[in-house]
Design a protein around this motif. Structure first.
Motif, PDB file in Angstrom:
ATOM      1  N   ASN A  16      -0.335 -65.390 -78.647  1.00  0.00           N
ATOM      2  CA  ASN A  16       0.090 -65.862 -77.246  1.00  0.00           C
ATOM      3  C   ASN A  16       1.249 -65.940 -76.799  1.00  0.00           C
ATOM      4  O   ASN A  16       2.110 -66.670 -76.393  1.00  0.00           O
ATOM      5  N   LYS A  17       2.226 -65.012 -77.679  1.00  0.00           N
ATOM      6  CA  LYS A  17       3.679 -64.993 -77.366  1.00  0.00           C
ATOM      7  C   LYS A  17       3.950 -63.731 -77.032  1.00  0.00           C
ATOM      8  O   LYS A  17       3.144 -62.648 -77.296  1.00  0.00           O
ATOM      9  N   GLN A  18       5.042 -63.038 -76.685  1.00  0.00           N
ATOM     10  CA  GLN A  18       5.406 -61.932 -76.265  1.00  0.00           C
ATOM     11  C   GLN A  18       6.621 -61.302 -77.071  1.00  0.00           C
ATOM     12  O   GLN A  18       7.495 -62.215 -77.548  1.00  0.00           O
ATOM     13  N   TRP A  19       6.723 -60.133 -77.640  1.00  0.00           N
ATOM     14  CA  TRP A  19       7.446 -59.617 -78.698  1.00  0.00           C
ATOM     15  C   TRP A  19       8.376 -58.256 -78.277  1.00  0.00           C
ATOM     16  O   TRP A  19       7.479 -57.478 -77.694  1.00  0.00           O
ATOM     17  N   HIS A  20       9.309 -57.942 -78.764  1.00  0.00           N
ATOM     18  CA  HIS A  20       9.563 -56.530 -78.601  1.00  0.00           C
ATOM     19  C   HIS A  20       8.747 -55.897 -79.796  1.00  0.00           C
ATOM     20  O   HIS A  20       8.605 -56.490 -81.009  1.00  0.00           O
TER      21      HIS A  20
ATOM     22  N   ALA B   4      12.888 -60.754 -66.879  1.00  0.00           N
ATOM     23  CA  ALA B   4      12.160 -60.312 -68.007  1.00  0.00           C
ATOM     24  C   ALA B   4      11.909 -61.081 -69.000  1.00  0.00           C
ATOM     25  O   ALA B   4      12.340 -62.159 -69.197  1.00  0.00           O
ATOM     26  N   PRO B   5      10.697 -61.108 -69.648  1.00  0.00           N
ATOM     27  CA  PRO B   5      10.269 -61.847 -70.645  1.00  0.00           C
ATOM     28  C   PRO B   5      10.981 -62.188 -71.910  1.00  0.00           C
ATOM     29  O   PRO B   5      11.632 -60.946 -71.993  1.00  0.00           O
ATOM     30  N   ARG B   6      10.939 -63.050 -72.565  1.00  0.00           N
ATOM     31  CA  ARG B   6      11.922 -63.115 -73.834  1.00  0.00           C
ATOM     32  C   ARG B   6      11.151 -62.813 -75.101  1.00  0.00           C
ATOM     33  O   ARG B   6       9.869 -63.506 -75.304  1.00  0.00           O
ATOM     34  N   CYS B   7      11.498 -62.334 -75.965  1.00  0.00           N
ATOM     35  CA  CYS B   7      11.042 -62.052 -77.291  1.00  0.00           C
ATOM     36  C   CYS B   7      10.839 -63.173 -78.221  1.00  0.00           C
ATOM     37  O   CYS B   7      11.770 -63.885 -78.372  1.00  0.00           O
ATOM     38  N   ALA B   8       9.763 -63.568 -78.603  1.00  0.00           N
ATOM     39  CA  ALA B   8       9.573 -64.797 -79.505  1.00  0.00           C
ATOM     40  C   ALA B   8      10.350 -64.702 -80.793  1.00  0.00           C
ATOM     41  O   ALA B   8      10.646 -65.796 -81.173  1.00  0.00           O
ATOM     42  N   LYS B   9      10.809 -63.617 -81.190  1.00  0.00           N
ATOM     43  CA  LYS B   9      11.542 -63.678 -82.519  1.00  0.00           C
ATOM     44  C   LYS B   9      13.089 -63.731 -82.076  1.00  0.00           C
ATOM     45  O   LYS B   9      13.794 -64.596 -82.562  1.00  0.00           O
ATOM     46  N   CYS B  10      13.720 -62.618 -81.442  1.00  0.00           N
ATOM     47  CA  CYS B  10      15.074 -62.479 -81.170  1.00  0.00           C
ATOM     48  C   CYS B  10      15.442 -63.371 -80.038  1.00  0.00           C
ATOM     49  O   CYS B  10      16.727 -63.186 -79.809  1.00  0.00           O
TER      50      CYS B  10
ATOM     51  N   ALA C 133       1.894 -53.087 -73.854  1.00  0.00           N
ATOM     52  CA  ALA C 133       1.818 -52.956 -72.407  1.00  0.00           C
ATOM     53  C   ALA C 133       3.275 -52.628 -71.833  1.00  0.00           C
ATOM     54  O   ALA C 133       4.157 -53.433 -72.321  1.00  0.00           O
ATOM     55  N   PRO C 134       3.588 -51.688 -71.166  1.00  0.00           N
ATOM     56  CA  PRO C 134       4.949 -51.410 -70.733  1.00  0.00           C
ATOM     57  C   PRO C 134       5.182 -52.516 -69.580  1.00  0.00           C
ATOM     58  O   PRO C 134       4.392 -53.235 -68.893  1.00  0.00           O
ATOM     59  N   THR C 135       6.307 -52.792 -69.411  1.00  0.00           N
ATOM     60  CA  THR C 135       6.718 -53.645 -68.379  1.00  0.00           C
ATOM     61  C   THR C 135       6.916 -52.872 -67.047  1.00  0.00           C
ATOM     62  O   THR C 135       6.630 -51.664 -67.077  1.00  0.00           O
ATOM     63  N   PRO C 136       6.796 -53.452 -65.851  1.00  0.00           N
ATOM     64  CA  PRO C 136       6.648 -52.755 -64.767  1.00  0.00           C
ATOM     65  C   PRO C 136       7.634 -51.646 -64.568  1.00  0.00           C
ATOM     66  O   PRO C 136       8.791 -51.952 -64.823  1.00  0.00           O
ATOM     67  N   ALA C 137       7.133 -50.374 -64.117  1.00  0.00           N
ATOM     68  CA  ALA C 137       8.156 -49.510 -64.003  1.00  0.00           C
ATOM     69  C   ALA C 137       9.352 -49.771 -62.866  1.00  0.00           C
ATOM     70  O   ALA C 137       9.156 -50.202 -62.159  1.00  0.00           O
TER      71      ALA C 137
ATOM     72  N   LEU D 299      15.796 -62.223 -76.924  1.00  0.00           N
ATOM     73  CA  LEU D 299      16.274 -61.251 -76.124  1.00  0.00           C
ATOM     74  C   LEU D 299      15.197 -60.661 -75.138  1.00  0.00           C
ATOM     75  O   LEU D 299      14.248 -60.760 -75.369  1.00  0.00           O
ATOM     76  N   ALA D 300      15.666 -60.293 -73.829  1.00  0.00           N
ATOM     77  CA  ALA D 300      14.943 -59.870 -72.881  1.00  0.00           C
ATOM     78  C   ALA D 300      14.243 -58.593 -73.207  1.00  0.00           C
ATOM     79  O   ALA D 300      14.739 -57.750 -74.024  1.00  0.00           O
ATOM     80  N   ILE D 301      13.004 -58.502 -72.915  1.00  0.00           N
ATOM     81  CA  ILE D 301      11.992 -57.350 -73.224  1.00  0.00           C
ATOM     82  C   ILE D 301      12.086 -56.602 -71.648  1.00  0.00           C
ATOM     83  O   ILE D 301      11.421 -56.958 -70.868  1.00  0.00           O
ATOM     84  N   VAL D 302      12.674 -55.411 -71.834  1.00  0.00           N
ATOM     85  CA  VAL D 302      12.758 -54.541 -70.233  1.00  0.00           C
ATOM     86  C   VAL D 302      11.854 -53.170 -70.735  1.00  0.00           C
ATOM     87  O   VAL D 302      11.863 -52.473 -69.695  1.00  0.00           O
ATOM     88  N   ASP D 303      11.382 -52.875 -71.668  1.00  0.00           N
ATOM     89  CA  ASP D 303      10.459 -51.665 -72.000  1.00  0.00           C
ATOM     90  C   ASP D 303       9.203 -52.155 -72.303  1.00  0.00           C
ATOM     91  O   ASP D 303       8.420 -52.626 -71.371  1.00  0.00           O
TER      92      ASP D 303
END
Length: 208
Positions: A155-159, A136-142, A55-59, A144-148
């Motif tokens: 149950n985790k968020q990723w790039h 911004a949410p943080r990627c479970a691997k790197c 899903a895209p992050t809020p525009a 770093l912030a997820i901005v796109d």
């Protein structure tokens, strides 16, 4: 009569024993079908199916610069509450003095970004830098912030580019597979089939 009764009792005992054996066999078969102990290797594979969503992050929001009519006010500033005269900014359904329309975190005016777009959270404006660092949410691997685009799995968020097959490194888009004892190692369908051929007898196919 006693002999007949003894024979009946023996038959009953055999039947009970036979039923118990059949029940144990059915239970074992079910466990094996679910990936149970994973065969001779002692490793269990579990399958995660349709476990990935994107899903895209809020525009980004956009502000608009306007000017009040000469000698009149355009209303009150949404930040300081004072009258708006001259040039002002419209954003988030409110009007602001240009210097008052500032990032909610660093307090720098949005005009310093040099562009009309900005990020928002809780109806508060953020510059791109602060949005990435505090919202911004943080990627479970790197980490770093997820901005796109946000990819969600386990149950985790990723790039999108960080959620990849451990073997071929291609992105996992919908279905993935994994060992129960190595949940951090995810496989695409093709590499999972190759893995099964390399280590026959390992596997199960239980849903994650």
């Amino acid at each position: 009569a006693k002999t007949a009764d003894s024979a009946k009792a023996a038959d009953s005992t055999k039947a009970a024993s036979s039923n118990a054996t059949a029940g144990a066999a059915a239970s074992t078969s079910t466990q094996a079908d679910r990936g149970g102990d994973g065969g001779a290797s002692g490793q269990s594979k579990e399958r995660g199916e349709s476990g990935v969503s994107t899903a895209p992050t809020p525009a980004a929001d956009e502000s608009r610069t306007e000017r009040a009519a000469a000698g009149s006010s355009a209303g009150l500033c949404g930040a300081c509450g004072r009258a708006l005269t001259g040039t002002y900014t419209t954003a988030l359904g409110r009007k602001f003095h240009q210097q008052c329309f500032a990032c909610a975190h660093c307090r720098k005016p949005m005009s310093m970004q040099g562009k009309s777009t900005f990020r928002s959270s809780g109806n508060r404006p953020y510059c791109d830098t602060c949005y990435a660092s505090v919202i911004a949410p943080r990627c479970a691997k790197c980490r770093l912030a997820i901005v796109d685009t946000v990819t969600t799995a386990l149950n985790k968020q990723w790039h999108k580019e960080c959620l990849t097959c451990v073997r071929c490194r291609l992105p996992l888009t919908q279905t993935f597979y994994m060992y129960a004892h190595k949940p951090e190692e995810l496989f695409c369908s093709s590499c999972w089939r190759n893995e099964a051929r390399v280590a026959p007898g390992v596997g199960g196919g239980a849903r994650a």
